[in-house]
Enzyme design. Structure first.
Site: not given
Ligand code: SIN
Length: 396
Positions: A43, A138
């Site tokens: 992640k 993001c």
């Molecule tokens: C998020 O955690 O908002 C999604 C990750 C991303 O879109 O980079």
């Protein structure tokens, strides 16, 4: 057959997970390690742990029709356990046992956070982290514009990171950057113009979700998710064609600037082998599964890989390099092979064989039956009937 390299990281299989779904914990990453995925990607970490946006913040299983991948939308806001969680000795040891390249995704809230996280990665034991994916795209962080859309900031970030890497006196894991989807041809050109200035960028991952989409609950007349007034990043089947165009356009820009040493990883709406095939045809060296991994189990890596292999076998390709980047321009008279028709080819090749089966198997059996077996059976029945008649009448 599906082996590849991304930024010189050797991957046993070109299909692996996208950062996001099912990547938050070490347990989840080990689960990926136990599938056919070609790598384990974490992640996107921030410097410190954070919970992300308020709930509910995602929607998946948005059905786009029986032959299309489910769409998704999320406004997760980078919930994660902080960089140290993903790179501490114990985590690295556990992940190492999966025997797959480990790529750590970073998405610092500031440039300094990114530099600090990179420094921490660089001090990890050699060969425990095989790659870095710096997420510059993001769309879900409140009050934080997407860096990939701000070309001055993109330049500034890459410049600072480049200086840091060049000043580091040891071998650092190859750096990739995750971009946002671009929609204007001038943006592809501009992004590549900046990226190629920095030799530390070894690969590009395209594309993150399409930011600022909206779903509405018409019954309650309200936004379908809570964060950011209901705005979120669109993913899955909705964005496959944007992902194809982004891989294609960036690949073309890299080719024309003579920088084919920068690899491209395609991500966006990949649900089956055909989707992966198309992204590779556009120039991708590897393909990530995001929404599909979210809605299915980790078996999706095996399924998509074997579907891709069948397509390659049918076309006589032995490796992805046999067709990577070979997309031809439109050919007059070519049929638009829809995903649907390719899928039915894939799943039931025997359907194509029905005419042959009819001609060479069913027809001869029928002729044999009419000419030989049927008269024989009729004769036998008759004969038995006669014999019974005779026997019964003689007994009487
Ligand atoms: C998020 O955690 O908002 C999604 C990750 C991303 O879109 O980079």
């Amino acid at each position: 057959m599906l082996a590849t390299t991304v930024g010189s990281i050797p991957l046993p299989c070109c299909i692996y997970n996208a950062s996001g779904p099912k990547t938050n914990s070490i347990e989840a990453l080990i689960k990926i390690g136990n599938t056919s995925a070609g790598a384990i990607l974490s992640k996107s970490a921030t410097l410190n742990a954070q919970d992300g946006n308020e709930l509910p913040r995602f929607i998946n299983k948005i059905d786009l029709g029986s032959n299309y991948c489910n769409g998704s939308m999320n406004s997760e806001g980078l919930p994660n356990q902080g960089i140290d969680y993903y790179i501490n000795d114990d985590a690295l040891l556990q992940i190492k046992k999966c025997n797959k390249p480990y790529i750590v995704s970073l998405s610092g809230l500031t440039l300094n956070d990114n530099l600090e996280m990179l420094n921490r990665i660089f001090s990890c034991p050699f060969d425990t982290i095989n790659g870095i994916e710096l997420n510059l795209a993001c769309p879900n962080i409140v009050n934080k514009p997407v860096i990939a859309y701000d070309f001055d900031q993109l330049d500034e970030v890459l410049n600072a990171i480049s200086k840091l890497i060049n000043a580091t006196k040891k071998i650092t894991p190859p750096l990739g950057i995750k971009l946002a989807p671009y929609f204007d041809p001038s943006h592809f050109t501009k992004a590549i113009e900046i990226i190629i200035k920095y030799s530390v960028v070894k690969y590009i991952v395209t594309t993150n979700t399409i930011g600022n989409a909206m779903f509405i609950d018409a019954e309650l007349e309200c936004a379908a998710i809570a964060p950011r007034n209901g705005l979120g990043g669109l993913g899955g089947g909705y964005i496959k064609h944007t992902a194809l165009a982004n891989v294609y356009m960036l690949y073309k820009e890299l080719v024309s600037s003579g920088r084919t040493d920068i690899d491209i990883v395609g991500v966006g709406g990949v649900h089956c082998g055909l989707d992966a095939f198309e992204l590779i045809l556009c120039g991708a060296r590897a393909v990530q599964l995001g929404t599909c991994h979210w809605t299915e189990t980790g078996d999706c890596f095996e399924r998509v890989s074997s579907e891709l292999k069948i397509i390659m076998q049918n076309k006589g390709y032995n490796s992805i390099e046999d067709f990577r980047g070979n997309l031809k321009p439109y050919i007059k008279g070519s049929k638009q092979i829809s995903k649907m028709s390719m899928n039915s080819n894939l799943k039931s090749k025997d359907k194509d064989d029905i005419p042959n089966t009819l001609l060479f198997v069913i027809l001869p059996i029928f002729i044999l039956f009419v000419l030989i077996i049927f008269p024989y059976i009729s004769f036998s029945i008759d004969f038995v009937g006669l014999r019974n008649h005779y026997f019964i009448s003689t007994c009487k």
